[in-house]
Design an enzyme around this catalytic site. Structure first.
Site, PDB file in Angstrom:
ATOM      1  N   GLN A  88       0.846  -1.192   0.000  1.00 22.68           N
ATOM      2  CA  GLN A  88       0.000   0.000   0.000  1.00 22.68           C
ATOM      3  C   GLN A  88       0.884   1.244   0.000  1.00 22.68           C
ATOM      4  OE1 GLN A  88      -3.493  -0.588   2.976  1.00 22.68           O
ATOM      5  NE2 GLN A  88      -1.918  -2.038   3.580  1.00 22.68           N
ATOM      6  N   HIS A 106      -1.527   1.435  -4.211  1.00 22.56           N
ATOM      7  CA  HIS A 106      -1.943   2.831  -3.978  1.00 22.56           C
ATOM      8  C   HIS A 106      -1.059   3.819  -4.735  1.00 22.56           C
ATOM      9  CE1 HIS A 106      -4.185   1.681   0.018  1.00 22.56           C
ATOM     10  NE2 HIS A 106      -4.864   1.368  -1.072  1.00 22.56           N
ATOM     11  N   SER A 174      -2.675  -1.105   9.458  1.00 18.23           N
ATOM     12  CA  SER A 174      -3.686  -1.001  10.521  1.00 18.23           C
ATOM     13  C   SER A 174      -4.962  -1.764  10.191  1.00 18.23           C
ATOM     14  CB  SER A 174      -4.028   0.470  10.766  1.00 18.23           C
ATOM     15  OG  SER A 174      -4.509   1.058   9.564  1.00 18.23           O
TER      16      SER A 174
HETATM   17  C1  BJW Z   1       4.423  -0.992  12.764  1.00 18.17           C
HETATM   18  C2  BJW Z   1       5.568  -0.300  13.064  1.00 18.17           C
HETATM   19  C3  BJW Z   1       6.725  -1.039  13.050  1.00 18.17           C
HETATM   20  C4  BJW Z   1       4.014   1.121  13.174  1.00 18.17           C
HETATM   21  N1  BJW Z   1       6.679  -2.330  12.759  1.00 18.17           N
HETATM   22  N2  BJW Z   1       4.392  -2.275  12.492  1.00 18.17           N
HETATM   23  C5  BJW Z   1     -16.776   1.527   4.546  1.00 18.17           C
HETATM   24  C6  BJW Z   1     -16.447   0.187   4.607  1.00 18.17           C
HETATM   25  C7  BJW Z   1     -15.514  -0.360   3.747  1.00 18.17           C
HETATM   26  C8  BJW Z   1     -14.889   0.420   2.801  1.00 18.17           C
HETATM   27  C9  BJW Z   1     -15.201   1.756   2.746  1.00 18.17           C
HETATM   28  C10 BJW Z   1     -16.146   2.296   3.589  1.00 18.17           C
HETATM   29  N3  BJW Z   1     -16.246   3.615   3.302  1.00 18.17           N
HETATM   30  C11 BJW Z   1     -15.397   3.894   2.299  1.00 18.17           C
HETATM   31  C12 BJW Z   1     -14.733   2.773   1.951  1.00 18.17           C
HETATM   32  C13 BJW Z   1     -13.699   2.611   0.931  1.00 18.17           C
HETATM   33  C14 BJW Z   1     -12.399   3.314   1.312  1.00 18.17           C
HETATM   34  C15 BJW Z   1     -12.008   2.975   2.737  1.00 18.17           C
HETATM   35  O1  BJW Z   1     -11.398   1.950   3.011  1.00 18.17           O
HETATM   36  N4  BJW Z   1     -12.311   3.846   3.676  1.00 18.17           N
HETATM   37  C16 BJW Z   1     -11.981   3.591   5.087  1.00 18.17           C
HETATM   38  C17 BJW Z   1     -11.673   4.901   5.756  1.00 18.17           C
HETATM   39  C18 BJW Z   1     -13.127   2.818   5.695  1.00 18.17           C
HETATM   40  N5  BJW Z   1     -11.394   2.826   0.385  1.00 18.17           N
HETATM   41  C19 BJW Z   1     -11.216   3.394  -0.805  1.00 18.17           C
HETATM   42  O2  BJW Z   1     -11.825   4.399  -1.145  1.00 18.17           O
HETATM   43  C20 BJW Z   1     -10.246   2.711  -1.727  1.00 18.17           C
HETATM   44  N6  BJW Z   1     -10.866   2.500  -2.989  1.00 18.17           N
HETATM   45  C21 BJW Z   1     -11.916   1.655  -3.133  1.00 18.17           C
HETATM   46  O3  BJW Z   1     -12.388   1.034  -2.195  1.00 18.17           O
HETATM   47  O4  BJW Z   1     -12.344   1.569  -4.424  1.00 18.17           O
HETATM   48  C22 BJW Z   1     -13.456   0.701  -4.692  1.00 18.17           C
HETATM   49  C23 BJW Z   1     -12.973  -0.544  -5.378  1.00 18.17           C
HETATM   50  C24 BJW Z   1     -12.019  -1.343  -4.775  1.00 18.17           C
HETATM   51  C25 BJW Z   1     -11.592  -2.505  -5.396  1.00 18.17           C
HETATM   52  C26 BJW Z   1     -12.120  -2.877  -6.598  1.00 18.17           C
HETATM   53  C27 BJW Z   1     -13.075  -2.074  -7.210  1.00 18.17           C
HETATM   54  C28 BJW Z   1     -13.506  -0.908  -6.586  1.00 18.17           C
HETATM   55  C29 BJW Z   1      -9.011   3.575  -1.955  1.00 18.17           C
HETATM   56  C30 BJW Z   1      -8.176   3.698  -0.728  1.00 18.17           C
HETATM   57  C31 BJW Z   1      -7.021   4.636  -0.970  1.00 18.17           C
HETATM   58  C32 BJW Z   1      -6.138   4.829   0.258  1.00 18.17           C
HETATM   59  N7  BJW Z   1      -5.192   5.861   0.006  1.00 18.17           N
HETATM   60  C33 BJW Z   1      -4.219   6.206   1.028  1.00 18.17           C
HETATM   61  C34 BJW Z   1      -3.485   7.513   0.618  1.00 18.17           C
HETATM   62  C35 BJW Z   1      -2.821   7.429  -0.735  1.00 18.17           C
HETATM   63  C36 BJW Z   1      -1.406   7.045  -0.702  1.00 18.17           C
HETATM   64  C37 BJW Z   1      -0.550   7.902   0.234  1.00 18.17           C
HETATM   65  O5  BJW Z   1      -0.769   9.120   0.373  1.00 18.17           O
HETATM   66  O6  BJW Z   1       0.399   7.355   0.812  1.00 18.17           O
HETATM   67  O7  BJW Z   1      -3.296   5.119   1.204  1.00 18.17           O
HETATM   68  S1  BJW Z   1      -4.930   6.429   2.661  1.00 18.17           S
HETATM   69  C38 BJW Z   1      -3.556   5.758   3.524  1.00 18.17           C
HETATM   70  O8  BJW Z   1      -4.040   4.583   4.253  1.00 18.17           O
HETATM   71  C39 BJW Z   1      -2.571   5.253   2.460  1.00 18.17           C
HETATM   72  C40 BJW Z   1      -2.203   3.900   3.012  1.00 18.17           C
HETATM   73  O9  BJW Z   1      -1.687   3.072   1.991  1.00 18.17           O
HETATM   74  C41 BJW Z   1      -3.488   3.419   3.629  1.00 18.17           C
HETATM   75  C42 BJW Z   1      -3.327   2.339   4.647  1.00 18.17           C
HETATM   76  O10 BJW Z   1      -2.586   2.785   5.753  1.00 18.17           O
HETATM   77  P1  BJW Z   1      -1.583   1.776   6.468  1.00 18.17           P
HETATM   78  O11 BJW Z   1      -0.475   1.430   5.575  1.00 18.17           O
HETATM   79  O12 BJW Z   1      -2.331   0.659   7.070  1.00 18.17           O
HETATM   80  O13 BJW Z   1      -0.950   2.738   7.610  1.00 18.17           O
HETATM   81  P2  BJW Z   1      -1.508   3.065   9.077  1.00 18.17           P
HETATM   82  O14 BJW Z   1      -0.808   4.272   9.554  1.00 18.17           O
HETATM   83  O15 BJW Z   1      -2.974   3.080   9.114  1.00 18.17           O
HETATM   84  O16 BJW Z   1      -1.064   1.805   9.959  1.00 18.17           O
HETATM   85  C43 BJW Z   1       0.292   1.523  10.198  1.00 18.17           C
HETATM   86  C44 BJW Z   1       0.362   0.252  11.051  1.00 18.17           C
HETATM   87  O17 BJW Z   1       1.719  -0.084  11.222  1.00 18.17           O
HETATM   88  C45 BJW Z   1      -0.248   0.412  12.476  1.00 18.17           C
HETATM   89  O18 BJW Z   1      -1.078  -0.699  12.748  1.00 18.17           O
HETATM   90  C46 BJW Z   1       0.974   0.418  13.386  1.00 18.17           C
HETATM   91  O19 BJW Z   1       0.735  -0.215  14.633  1.00 18.17           O
HETATM   92  C47 BJW Z   1       1.958  -0.386  12.588  1.00 18.17           C
HETATM   93  N8  BJW Z   1       3.336  -0.035  12.845  1.00 18.17           N
HETATM   94  N9  BJW Z   1       5.196   1.052  13.304  1.00 18.17           N
HETATM   95  C48 BJW Z   1       5.439  -2.900  12.491  1.00 18.17           C
HETATM   96  N10 BJW Z   1       7.896  -0.437  13.350  1.00 18.17           N
END
Ligand code: BJW
Length: 229
Positions: A88, A106, A174
């Protein structure tokens, strides 16, 4: 032979000095990622969004892959085509560690997308000053990243890999953002064993067969050693 799909999130790059999104240091100039990572935010205030990504692109120059990225590259050297890393993350730390089988669902910081012609171009400098698209000449470049409400890249290849893998491992995410947060249930439904490696239990921990807690820089090399033993 074991086919492995690894999903990585911001936590794998945390020990390289790349901030995560939802931990204590996750705000950027007071904005949550949900405020700057949407097409609506870009339409409302493109300069704020371009500056957010320009700052992260510039910061990439000062960071290096950590032992977790290197361990996954080592695993690829042993498993070859039987390992796929789905990230991601928009940084290039997996590639810099030596991984070649990486899907950036992403998008990528070092890429720009033209809103006029759709071309994706390698991009290493800022976008805040409206540079023109190398393909069509329009001043319409945006970061080549997937915002909320947009469809992630490579979904067909990812689901094909989830369907045929024996082991699905999620590292440093997360479990708050879909569709990535749903991969564990898909892989499990297709018959894979599932393992989570994360600093703390994620929102999806209960869906995994096994969940290990600790820093990726320690957990990932230990898990790779175990798999290759
Ligand atoms: C450690 C550590 C260490 C720390 N060692 N661990 C309701 C229900 C379900 C879905 C939805 C809903 N409402 C809306 C949606 C859809 C929506 C969504 O999921 N929303 C949520 C808020 C609910 N999703 C979308 O819109 C996606 N598109 C979509 O669904 O299209 C429809 C479709 C899909 C598939 C087929 C056809 C159609 C798009 C999502 C885009 C996300 N974009 C971002 C930003 C862009 C990139 C960027 O700027 O970098 O992507 S948001 C941001 O979150 C980024 C990340 O990639 C993403 C995930 O975050 P990540 O990587 O999990 O980071 P953190 O900070 O959350 O967690 C870090 C973790 O590491 C923690 O747990 C720490 O404990 C741990 N950690 N240090 C090991 N040293």
């Amino acid at each position: 032979m074991t086919k492995v799909v690894v999903l990585t999130g911001a936590g794998i790059s945390a020990e390289s000095g790349v901030p995560t999104f939802r931990d204590a240091d996750g705000l950027w100039e007071g904005h949550a990622v949900e405020d700057v990572a949407t097409p609506q935010a870009f339409d409302r205030d493109p300069l704020v969004v371009q500056r957010f990504y320009d700052a992260r692109r510039a910061a990439l120059l000062g960071v290096e892959p950590n032992p977790a990225h290197h361990a996954l590259a080592r695993l690829e050297r042993s498993l070859g085509d039987d390992l796929l890393v789905v990230t991601q993350n928009i940084d290039d730390l997996h590639e810099r560690a030596g991984s070649t089988r990486v899907l950036h669902m992403h998008g990528e910081l070092l890429s720009a997308q033209c809103r006029a012609c759709g071309t994706r171009s390698r991009w290493e400098v800022g976008l805040h000053d409206d540079p023109v698209c190398p393909h069509c000449g329009a001043a319409a470049l945006r970061p080549d990243v997937v915002w909320f409400g947009e469809v992630p890249y490579e979904m067909d290849r990812i689901f094909d890999a989830l369907e045929s893998c024996d082991l699905f491992v999620s590292i440093g995410t997360s479990g708050a953002v879909y569709p990535a947060a749903g991969f564990v249930r898909a892989a499990r439904a297709y018959g894979a064993r599932t393992l989570e490696l994360n600093l703390q239990p994620s929102e999806g921990s209960l869906f995994f067969h096994e969940s290990r807690q600790g820093p990726a820089g320690l957990l990932v090399p230990a898990w790779v050693d175990e798999l290759l033993a």
